[in-house]
Scaffold this active site. Structure first.
Site, short mmCIF file in Angstrom:
data_model
loop_
_atom_site.label_atom_id
_atom_site.label_comp_id
_atom_site.label_asym_id
_atom_site.label_seq_id
_atom_site.Cartn_x
_atom_site.Cartn_y
_atom_site.Cartn_z
N LEU A 1 0.29 -2.87 -18.96
CA LEU A 1 1.23 -1.83 -18.51
C LEU A 1 0.54 -0.75 -17.66
O LEU A 1 -0.35 -0.05 -18.14
CB LEU A 1 1.89 -1.18 -19.72
CG LEU A 1 2.86 -2.11 -20.47
CD1 LEU A 1 3.05 -1.65 -21.92
CD2 LEU A 1 4.21 -2.17 -19.76
N VAL A 2 0.98 -0.63 -16.43
CA VAL A 2 0.45 0.38 -15.50
C VAL A 2 1.62 1.27 -15.07
O VAL A 2 2.65 0.75 -14.62
CB VAL A 2 -0.13 -0.28 -14.22
CG1 VAL A 2 -0.91 0.75 -13.40
CG2 VAL A 2 -0.99 -1.49 -14.54
N ASN B 1 -1.30 -7.68 -3.30
CA ASN B 1 -0.78 -6.80 -4.35
C ASN B 1 0.74 -6.66 -4.30
O ASN B 1 1.37 -6.42 -5.34
CB ASN B 1 -1.47 -5.43 -4.18
CG ASN B 1 -0.74 -4.33 -4.92
OD1 ASN B 1 -0.84 -4.21 -6.13
ND2 ASN B 1 0.02 -3.52 -4.18
N ALA C 1 0.82 -1.23 0.00
CA ALA C 1 0.00 0.00 0.00
C ALA C 1 0.85 1.27 0.00
O ALA C 1 0.31 2.37 0.06
CB ALA C 1 -0.95 -0.01 1.20
N TYR D 1 10.07 -13.47 -13.83
CA TYR D 1 8.91 -12.64 -13.43
C TYR D 1 7.63 -13.30 -13.94
O TYR D 1 6.65 -13.44 -13.20
CB TYR D 1 9.05 -11.21 -13.95
CG TYR D 1 7.83 -10.36 -13.58
CD1 TYR D 1 7.52 -10.09 -12.25
CD2 TYR D 1 6.96 -9.87 -14.56
CE1 TYR D 1 6.39 -9.34 -11.90
CE2 TYR D 1 5.83 -9.13 -14.22
CZ TYR D 1 5.55 -8.87 -12.89
OH TYR D 1 4.43 -8.16 -12.55
N ARG E 1 7.85 0.44 3.85
CA ARG E 1 8.23 1.85 4.07
C ARG E 1 7.21 2.54 4.98
O ARG E 1 6.20 3.05 4.55
CB ARG E 1 8.35 2.56 2.71
CG ARG E 1 9.61 2.14 1.96
CD ARG E 1 9.64 2.62 0.55
NE ARG E 1 8.75 1.90 -0.32
CZ ARG E 1 8.61 2.13 -1.64
NH1 ARG E 1 9.33 3.07 -2.21
NH2 ARG E 1 7.78 1.42 -2.37
P1 NDP Z 1 5.05 -0.44 -7.20
O1 NDP Z 1 6.52 -0.67 -7.29
O2 NDP Z 1 4.56 0.95 -7.36
O3 NDP Z 1 4.48 -1.03 -5.83
C1 NDP Z 1 4.93 -2.27 -5.32
C2 NDP Z 1 4.45 -2.43 -3.90
O4 NDP Z 1 4.87 -3.71 -3.41
C3 NDP Z 1 5.05 -1.38 -2.96
O5 NDP Z 1 4.05 -0.86 -2.12
C4 NDP Z 1 6.06 -2.16 -2.15
O6 NDP Z 1 6.12 -1.66 -0.82
C5 NDP Z 1 5.45 -3.56 -2.14
N1 NDP Z 1 6.49 -4.56 -1.91
C6 NDP Z 1 7.50 -4.90 -2.73
N2 NDP Z 1 8.31 -5.81 -2.14
C7 NDP Z 1 7.79 -6.04 -0.91
C8 NDP Z 1 8.18 -6.84 0.18
N3 NDP Z 1 9.29 -7.61 0.14
N4 NDP Z 1 7.43 -6.84 1.31
C9 NDP Z 1 6.32 -6.07 1.39
N5 NDP Z 1 5.89 -5.27 0.38
C10 NDP Z 1 6.63 -5.25 -0.74
O7 NDP Z 1 4.39 -1.40 -8.32
P2 NDP Z 1 2.88 -1.69 -8.78
O8 NDP Z 1 1.92 -0.93 -7.96
O9 NDP Z 1 2.83 -1.58 -10.23
O10 NDP Z 1 2.80 -3.24 -8.42
C11 NDP Z 1 1.80 -3.83 -7.62
C12 NDP Z 1 1.48 -5.20 -8.15
O11 NDP Z 1 0.96 -5.09 -9.48
C13 NDP Z 1 2.67 -6.15 -8.24
O12 NDP Z 1 2.27 -7.44 -7.81
C14 NDP Z 1 2.99 -6.17 -9.74
O13 NDP Z 1 3.62 -7.36 -10.13
C15 NDP Z 1 1.60 -6.03 -10.31
N6 NDP Z 1 1.51 -5.57 -11.69
C16 NDP Z 1 2.05 -4.36 -12.05
C17 NDP Z 1 1.93 -3.94 -13.37
C18 NDP Z 1 2.55 -2.68 -13.86
O14 NDP Z 1 2.71 -2.51 -15.09
N7 NDP Z 1 2.90 -1.73 -13.00
C19 NDP Z 1 1.21 -4.74 -14.36
C20 NDP Z 1 0.72 -5.99 -13.87
C21 NDP Z 1 0.84 -6.36 -12.57
P3 NDP Z 1 7.47 -1.43 0.02
O15 NDP Z 1 8.59 -1.23 -0.96
O16 NDP Z 1 7.18 -0.22 0.86
O17 NDP Z 1 7.61 -2.65 0.85
C1 8X3 Z 2 3.71 -5.95 -15.25
C2 8X3 Z 2 3.41 -5.81 -16.70
O1 8X3 Z 2 4.26 -6.33 -19.03
O2 8X3 Z 2 5.86 -5.47 -17.45
O3 8X3 Z 2 3.33 -7.19 -14.75
O4 8X3 Z 2 5.06 -7.72 -17.27
S1 8X3 Z 2 4.71 -6.37 -17.64
#
Ligand code: NDP
Ligand code: 8X3
Length: 251
Positions: free
Chosen positions: A183-184, A85, A10, A151, A35
């Protein structure tokens, strides 16, 4: 009475946007991440909108996960919605050049971390015979793309876990749903490319990617369907993206 949602990851991106939108729509939020200062900022932002309970833990550490979630006081123990997430990609290399450290991070966070959190939360849902788990997968869990190898493997695992959870938990009155985005634009690419902002920004240039808020709205829609409706498995793309590797950019 407010429902309670526990959201991992979050502190950023999709998880943060989900905390904000659920908080504005009748949920009190258990906001998780490593964090702490970002969780405190989120709590400030949601003040007056909902109650927020920050929980700092690394999903890789099962003991800490258990301690954190077991320590939840009173009403916070009754989690209605779990949004799995937390996760990231680490690196983008051919399999023969990949780093074992990156592989460990992706398997430990995206797969094992999701399982550790789910195990401790699901027990209460089974006892209460209700709950909803939203697993954030990816198009990378539906298609393997060049250099995505581990991944993609981690997100294929999330896809299988999502299906397995739904099969096993339906009989306990628990809904299980997956949201699989393309892609987000979040901090995702910054993490994947280890802080290389120029490379990360280039991923989202020449088209309109999804925003974290787009995905959060889908999560809100999913958790607010009537009791007899479960959105089991969704893929969401930016309009110009049609497969994991096909993006019709304007330049
Ligand atoms: P961000 O990097 O913006 O957010 C990732 C979040 O995961 C952060 O809040 C981070 O919190 C948390 N996190 C990472 N590692 C850990 C850990 N070891 N323990 C606890 N928390 C952790 O990326 P997104 O919001 O894009 O990603 C969220 C999800 O969406 C992921 O599962 C990603 O694979 C998925 N996703 C993303 C896409 C994209 O294109 N962005 C597309 C498809 C899926 P902190 O570092 O504070 O611990
Ligand atoms: C995140 C989207 O296309 O980088 O899961 O794998 S992609």
């Amino acid at each position: 009475m407010s429902k309670i949602a526990l959201i991992t990851g979050a502190t950023s991106g999709i998880g943060r946007a989900t905390a904000l939108i659920l908080g504005k729509n009748g949920y009190d939020i258990i906001a998780c991440g490593r964090r702490q200062e970002r969780l405190q900022k989120l709590q400030e932002e949601l003040k007056g909108t909902c109650e927020t309970h920050p929980l700092v833990f690394d999903v890789r550490d099962q003991q800490t996960v258990n301690q954190a979630i077991d320590s939840l006081p009173g009403k916070w123990k009754n989690i209605d919605v779990l949004v799995n997430n937390a996760g990231n990609a680490h690196g983008l290399s051919p399999i023969n050049e990949g780093s074992v450290e990156d592989w460990d991070a992706m398997i430990d966070i995206n797969v094992k971390g999701l399982l550790y959190v789910s195990k401790v939360v699901v027990n209460g849902m089974v006892e209460r015979k209700s709950g909803h788990i939203i697993n954030i997968g990816s198009i990378a869990g539906k298609e393997v793309y060049p250099n995505g190898n581990v991944y993609c493997a981690s997100k294929y695992a999330v896809d299988a876990i999502n299906k397995g959870m739904r099969i096993d938990l339906g009989q306990h009155g628990i809904k299980v749903s997956a949201v699989n985005p393309g892609l987000v634009e979040t901090e995702f690419s910054l993490v994947r490319f280890k802080g290389d902002k120029e490379r990360a920004d280039s991923i989202y240039q020449g088209f309109s990617p999804l925003t974290a808020e787009d995905v959060a709205e889908i999560i809100l829609f999913t958790v607010t369907r009537p009791a007899h409706v479960n959105l089991a498995d969704m893929i969401v793309f930016p309009t110009v993206q049609t497969t994991a590797t096909t993006v019709h950019k304007s330049s």
